[in-house]
Design a protein around this motif. Structure first.
Motif, PDB file in Angstrom:
ATOM      1  N   SER A  83       0.828  -1.221   0.000  1.00  0.00           N
ATOM      2  CA  SER A  83       0.000   0.000   0.000  1.00  0.00           C
ATOM      3  C   SER A  83       0.862   1.271   0.000  1.00  0.00           C
ATOM      4  O   SER A  83       0.365   2.360  -0.271  1.00  0.00           O
ATOM      5  N   ASP A  84       2.163   1.124   0.270  1.00  0.00           N
ATOM      6  CA  ASP A  84       3.063   2.288   0.202  1.00  0.00           C
ATOM      7  C   ASP A  84       3.413   2.659  -1.243  1.00  0.00           C
ATOM      8  O   ASP A  84       4.065   3.677  -1.476  1.00  0.00           O
ATOM      9  N   TYR A  85       3.074   1.804  -2.184  1.00  0.00           N
ATOM     10  CA  TYR A  85       3.505   2.011  -3.576  1.00  0.00           C
ATOM     11  C   TYR A  85       2.279   2.068  -4.496  1.00  0.00           C
ATOM     12  O   TYR A  85       1.755   1.025  -4.906  1.00  0.00           O
ATOM     13  N   PRO A  86       1.817   3.290  -4.824  1.00  0.00           N
ATOM     14  CA  PRO A  86       0.589   3.430  -5.618  1.00  0.00           C
ATOM     15  C   PRO A  86       0.633   2.636  -6.921  1.00  0.00           C
ATOM     16  O   PRO A  86      -0.387   2.100  -7.366  1.00  0.00           O
ATOM     17  N   GLU A  87       1.832   2.533  -7.528  1.00  0.00           N
ATOM     18  CA  GLU A  87       1.921   1.887  -8.848  1.00  0.00           C
ATOM     19  C   GLU A  87       1.641   0.380  -8.797  1.00  0.00           C
ATOM     20  O   GLU A  87       1.314  -0.225  -9.811  1.00  0.00           O
ATOM     21  N   ILE A  88       1.764  -0.240  -7.618  1.00  0.00           N
ATOM     22  CA  ILE A  88       1.519  -1.687  -7.554  1.00  0.00           C
ATOM     23  C   ILE A  88       0.458  -2.065  -6.516  1.00  0.00           C
ATOM     24  O   ILE A  88       0.153  -3.240  -6.341  1.00  0.00           O
ATOM     25  N   LYS A  89      -0.099  -1.055  -5.839  1.00  0.00           N
ATOM     26  CA  LYS A  89      -0.916  -1.401  -4.666  1.00  0.00           C
ATOM     27  C   LYS A  89      -2.140  -2.273  -4.992  1.00  0.00           C
ATOM     28  O   LYS A  89      -2.578  -3.049  -4.162  1.00  0.00           O
ATOM     29  N   ASP A  90      -2.664  -2.153  -6.215  1.00  0.00           N
ATOM     30  CA  ASP A  90      -3.848  -2.952  -6.555  1.00  0.00           C
ATOM     31  C   ASP A  90      -3.510  -4.302  -7.173  1.00  0.00           C
ATOM     32  O   ASP A  90      -4.373  -5.168  -7.288  1.00  0.00           O
ATOM     33  N   THR A  91      -2.282  -4.454  -7.611  1.00  0.00           N
ATOM     34  CA  THR A  91      -1.952  -5.673  -8.376  1.00  0.00           C
ATOM     35  C   THR A  91      -0.934  -6.577  -7.675  1.00  0.00           C
ATOM     36  O   THR A  91      -0.747  -7.714  -8.091  1.00  0.00           O
ATOM     37  N   ALA A  92      -0.267  -6.053  -6.633  1.00  0.00           N
ATOM     38  CA  ALA A  92       0.796  -6.836  -6.002  1.00  0.00           C
ATOM     39  C   ALA A  92       0.372  -7.368  -4.641  1.00  0.00           C
ATOM     40  O   ALA A  92      -0.530  -6.824  -3.997  1.00  0.00           O
ATOM     41  N   ALA A  93       1.036  -8.437  -4.221  1.00  0.00           N
ATOM     42  CA  ALA A  93       0.788  -9.009  -2.895  1.00  0.00           C
ATOM     43  C   ALA A  93       2.130  -9.245  -2.215  1.00  0.00           C
ATOM     44  O   ALA A  93       3.180  -9.257  -2.867  1.00  0.00           O
ATOM     45  N   SER A  94       2.080  -9.398  -0.917  1.00  0.00           N
ATOM     46  CA  SER A  94       3.274  -9.752  -0.171  1.00  0.00           C
ATOM     47  C   SER A  94       2.864 -10.858   0.789  1.00  0.00           C
ATOM     48  O   SER A  94       1.719 -10.881   1.243  1.00  0.00           O
ATOM     49  N   LEU A  95       3.783 -11.770   1.067  1.00  0.00           N
ATOM     50  CA  LEU A  95       3.415 -12.890   1.930  1.00  0.00           C
ATOM     51  C   LEU A  95       3.210 -12.361   3.334  1.00  0.00           C
ATOM     52  O   LEU A  95       4.098 -11.715   3.883  1.00  0.00           O
ATOM     53  N   LYS A  96       2.082 -12.609   3.865  1.00  0.00           N
ATOM     54  CA  LYS A  96       1.842 -12.160   5.238  1.00  0.00           C
ATOM     55  C   LYS A  96       1.890 -13.396   6.101  1.00  0.00           C
ATOM     56  O   LYS A  96       1.268 -14.405   5.794  1.00  0.00           O
ATOM     57  N   SER A  97       2.658 -13.309   7.140  1.00  0.00           N
ATOM     58  CA  SER A  97       2.782 -14.482   7.981  1.00  0.00           C
ATOM     59  C   SER A  97       3.107 -14.038   9.385  1.00  0.00           C
ATOM     60  O   SER A  97       3.779 -13.024   9.588  1.00  0.00           O
TER      61      SER A  97
END
Ligand code: BTN
Length: 257
Positions: free
Chosen positions: A152-166
């Motif tokens: 969510s800190d990066y507008p250019e990827i916020k809707d298309t990218a994911a990060s592993l949450k653990s």
């Protein structure tokens, strides 16, 4: 967040080729450039260059790849026969997808040709750069995985990218993913020259087949249903008029619409 180290990664790694030498740098511009330099210095096949963070990470199609501290950025050096080249992106994406599933339990898919998805969003990517001389290549296989990226800190990827949450400690998680990734890469690479099992495992993991897609190659746009992939990795799209077009991974972006 404690640093990863080459010896932590190498400890108890049972691969025979991939990772027999591991070099770790806390900060690099791009592991691709450092690995390429190492091929010029005749680095051993299977050498893995890992960065704690990259300041100039590169993606496919001249895009940038965000890789601040806390994520996985590595490049593997190989000297394959050129007949193996189509399988490298399949091996890399399969190894990345399987390592994420094995360590986090998160269901992972591959979007053609080699985007790694969780929950339909991009969590990892593969960049392969080959230098070919005669029948042999010096290949750099770059793999990036978002482990602790606050998208969510990066507008250019916020809707298309994911990060592993653990809930797990992020250094341990990176370590486990890297070990699992190198182990699976090693196993798949040793199947060559028989690429058939690699091709079918990759095809079975593709989320793209059967979907409506739009492929853009330069100014050329192909729309239709993604019908199949062939063993060279090309995607076969059936257009509205029933025609079939084959698109080669290298210079194509794919959008679902
Ligand atoms: C993509 O999906 O566009 C490919 C992303 C590849 C990123 C990795 S991170 C390690 C290696 N170093 C780079 O600069 N890029 C690749």
């Amino acid at each position: 967040m404690p640093e990863l180290t080459a010896s932590l990664i190498a400890a108890a790694l049972k691969t025979t080729l991939i990772g027999r030498k591991i070099v770790y740098f806390p900060v690099l511009k791009s592991t691709m450039d450092t690995a390429r330099q190492q091929t010029q210095e005749k680095a051993a096949e299977g050498t893995v260059v890992i960065a704690g963070e990259q300041t100039g990470g590169r993606g496919r199609l001249k895009q940038t790849w965000l890789s601040p501290r806390g994520n996985i950025a590595l490049s593997i050096i190989l000297y394959p026969d050129i007949t193996a080249l189509p399988y490298l992106m399949m091996i890399a994406s399969l190894a990345a997808a399987q390592s994420i599933e094995a360590t986090t339990g998160t269901k992972t898919q591959i979007k053609w040709p080699n985007d790694i998805l969780t929950g339909g969003k991009k969590v990892g990517g593969i960049l392969i750069e080959n230098e070919v001389k005669g029948s042999q290549a010096a290949s750099i296989i770059g793999i990036g995985i978002n482990v602790d990226l606050n998208v969510s800190d990066y507008p250019e990827i916020k809707d298309t990218a994911a990060s592993l949450k653990s809930a797990r400690d992020k250094t341990d998680l990176r370590l486990d993913i890297i070990k699992s990734l190198l182990t699976e890469f090693d196993r798949l690479y040793h199947l060559l020259p028989d690429g058939k099992p690699i091709y079918s495992a990759w095809r079975d993991r593709l989320s793209t087949l059967g979907q409506k897609v739009k492929a853009t190659a330069g100014n050329h746009v192909i729309e239709g249903i993604a019908e199949s992939v062939d063993e060279s990795g090309a995607l076969v799209i059936r257009g509205p008029d029933g025609s079939l077009t084959k698109v080669v991974a290298g210079d194509v972006t794919l959008k679902r619409n």
